[in-house]
Write a protein that holds these residues in place. Structure first.
Motif, PDB file in Angstrom:
ATOM      1  N   UNK A 188       7.534  -6.352   0.956  1.00  0.00           N
ATOM      2  CA  UNK A 188       7.985  -5.112   0.941  1.00  0.00           C
ATOM      3  C   UNK A 188       7.008  -4.150   0.264  1.00  0.00           C
ATOM      4  N   UNK A 189       6.224  -4.520  -0.457  1.00  0.00           N
ATOM      5  CA  UNK A 189       5.178  -3.684  -1.037  1.00  0.00           C
ATOM      6  C   UNK A 189       4.018  -3.815  -0.035  1.00  0.00           C
ATOM      7  N   UNK A 190       3.892  -4.865   0.671  1.00  0.00           N
ATOM      8  CA  UNK A 190       2.662  -4.746   1.969  1.00  0.00           C
ATOM      9  C   UNK A 190       3.255  -3.731   2.763  1.00  0.00           C
ATOM     10  N   UNK A 191       4.399  -3.479   2.997  1.00  0.00           N
ATOM     11  CA  UNK A 191       5.058  -2.672   4.270  1.00  0.00           C
ATOM     12  C   UNK A 191       4.998  -1.043   3.564  1.00  0.00           C
ATOM     13  N   UNK A 192       5.130  -1.168   2.347  1.00  0.00           N
ATOM     14  CA  UNK A 192       5.221   0.020   1.488  1.00  0.00           C
ATOM     15  C   UNK A 192       3.785   0.741   1.423  1.00  0.00           C
ATOM     16  N   UNK A 193       2.774   0.085   1.354  1.00  0.00           N
ATOM     17  CA  UNK A 193       1.522   0.297   1.115  1.00  0.00           C
ATOM     18  C   UNK A 193       0.619   0.427   2.449  1.00  0.00           C
ATOM     19  N   UNK A 194       1.339  -0.024   3.486  1.00  0.00           N
ATOM     20  CA  UNK A 194       0.617   0.188   4.771  1.00  0.00           C
ATOM     21  C   UNK A 194       0.292   1.423   5.033  1.00  0.00           C
ATOM     22  N   UNK A 195       1.057   2.572   4.780  1.00  0.00           N
ATOM     23  CA  UNK A 195       0.625   3.873   5.115  1.00  0.00           C
ATOM     24  C   UNK A 195      -0.656   4.403   4.174  1.00  0.00           C
ATOM     25  N   UNK A 196      -0.712   3.914   2.986  1.00  0.00           N
ATOM     26  CA  UNK A 196      -1.495   4.215   2.037  1.00  0.00           C
ATOM     27  C   UNK A 196      -2.847   3.786   2.791  1.00  0.00           C
ATOM     28  N   UNK A 197      -2.933   2.442   2.989  1.00  0.00           N
ATOM     29  CA  UNK A 197      -4.203   1.725   3.733  1.00  0.00           C
ATOM     30  C   UNK A 197      -4.642   2.594   4.674  1.00  0.00           C
TER      31      UNK A 197
END
Length: 459
Positions: A188-197
């Motif tokens: 979930x965190x990886x998916x949430x941070x994907x736009x940030x990356x």
């Protein structure tokens, strides 16, 4: 200090790892609390269940005890052996019957004696039979003249085994839940941070090439929208810096080309054949003059770039009273007495910083004072939404053939006019004025002399 170092080494370096660790720790604490609470409730329930069974057995045994006479009598009944198993019957404190498997001095018999001595309903757990837990409950039976006590016992091993099985099952379930929590949190965190990356990669790419692309705030959540606005602002600043660097590099290369060409030509001419001492001296003077011109160009452009870095013209805040700035600039001229200032109002505020206003007006006053025959007139007045400053001199004016090159960096109408200007004052003044929404212009039809007009936003 060592503990901090170990803690720092054990802490994940990525945000996803840290958030996953926080979620795992929180879930572990919550599950530990729930497991302890579940175990306590289950133990209490099993104990209540055992006490209920002991009470039922004591009630069955009580039907075989006669307390109506002077002495307590135990009646013989069918299935007497089943009732006598793990049962002690007392007349007062005197033991009447005990289980066949125990002795008078056994641990359980002594425990039954202590419960009987309380003369009240009581239960207790003791270790016996190879450290197995046994639950004993005493039930008084009151008669007219006698009081009997029935003590029943129950082996708690099956109950403890059930409790241990439930505890093991809950621990296994907790471990599975913690594993699932960790994996799901990382996903979930990886998916949430994907736009940030993605935004970070785009910002890096755009900053390298000075792209006009921006993130905006329309299609992003509130948190990412704020990040996008911050990154857009940073990209704008980077683009401004790149533009200034490119402009500075272009101006330096363009302005240094002319004096450098003069130096090369003079050296080639001097080396073509032997020269006299006078010709060599003349060559040295030309080279020195060209070198001094190069130095002046470099100093002027680098000072402007340094000032832009410290006080970007496009973001210069504040307002400035025009008249005091004009008075201060005029006092620093070589012939301040030849300059006359007129203003339609005592206070005329322009929407620029004082230092920026000086850098815009200064070159105009310096040129007007240099070329004026008798005097310079400076007038300032307010227009709708702007402040206008006119700088007029009665000198020879700008040659008609040079009007088109007046605001081009490094261009001078007469390079041999006796002053060491680099031809950058007017171009810089116009560039700074335009950076804040103003303008510097020349009136080609004004005669005699020259008229330069500065328009700036009103304060």
């Amino acid at each position: 200090m060592n503990h901090r170092r170990v803690l720092r080494l054990l802490t994940p370096r990525t945000l996803r790892g840290r958030l996953s660790l926080v979620a795992l720790t929180t879930a572990a604490l919550l599950m530990a609390i729930l497991t302890v609470a579940f175990t306590a409730v289950m133990d209490r329930h099993l104990q209540h269940q055992a006490d209920g069974e002991l009470g039922a057995r004591a009630a069955a045994v009580a039907t075989t005890v006669d307390t109506s006479g002077a002495r307590v009598r135990v009646l013989d009944t069918v299935n007497d052996r089943l009732l006598d198993a793990n049962v002690w019957i007392y007349d007062g404190s005197r033991l009447l019957e005990r289980p066949p498997s125990t002795t008078a001095g056994s641990t359980l018999t002594r425990a039954a004696d202590r419960l009987t001595a309380r003369h009240a309903h009581a239960c207790a757990t003791f270790d016996a039979h190879g450290h197995r837990p046994v639950r004993l409950c005493a039930q008084p039976l009151s008669g007219r003249r006698t009081t009997a006590t029935v003590v029943t016992a129950l082996d708690l091993t099956p109950y403890r085994s059930s409790a241990d099985t439930l505890l093991l099952g809950s621990l296994i379930l907790d471990a599975v839940m913690l594993g699932c929590t960790y994996v799901l949190t990382r996903l979930a965190v990886g998916r949430a941070l994907r736009p940030v990356r993605t935004m970070t990669d785009q910002a890096t790419e755009w900053s390298a090439v000075g792209s006009d692309d921006r993130f905006g705030a329309d299609e992003h959540p509130a948190e990412l929208a704020r990040l996008g606005v911050s990154l857009d602002s940073l990209l704008d600043r980077i683009r401004t810096v790149l533009r200034h660097e490119q402009q500075l590099t272009g101006e330096l290369s363009h302005e240094l080309r002319t004096p450098l060409t003069r130096i090369i030509i003079e050296l080639d001419w001097w080396r073509a054949r032997p020269r006299s001492e006078a010709e060599t001296r003349a060559t040295h003077e030309v080279i020195a003059e060209a070198a001094q011109s190069m130095r002046t160009i470099c100093d002027t452009l680098l000072d402007d770039a340094r000032d832009n870095a410290l006080h970007p013209p496009s973001t210069a805040p504040g307002t400035t009273d025009v008249v005091p700035v004009l008075d201060r600039l005029i006092r620093h001229l070589d012939t301040p007495e030849r300059v006359k200032v007129t203003a339609e109002a005592p206070v005329l505020e322009a929407g620029v910083a004082p230092a920026l206003l000086e850098r815009i007006i200064g070159p105009l006053l310096a040129n007007a004072s240099r070329y004026a025959r008798s005097g310079v007139t400076v007038s300032a007045r307010r227009l709708p939404g702007a402040v206008r400053i006119d700088v007029v001199d009665d000198g020879p004016g700008v040659p008609e053939a040079f009007v088109g090159e007046l605001f081009q960096p490094g261009r001078r109408a007469d390079p041999s006019d006796g002053h060491d200007g680099a031809g950058l004052g007017l171009p810089l003044a116009r560039r700074l004025a335009r950076a804040v929404g103003g303008e510097v212009s020349h009136d080609p039809v004004h005669t005699p002399g020259a008229r330069f007009t500065v328009s700036l936003p009103a304060g």
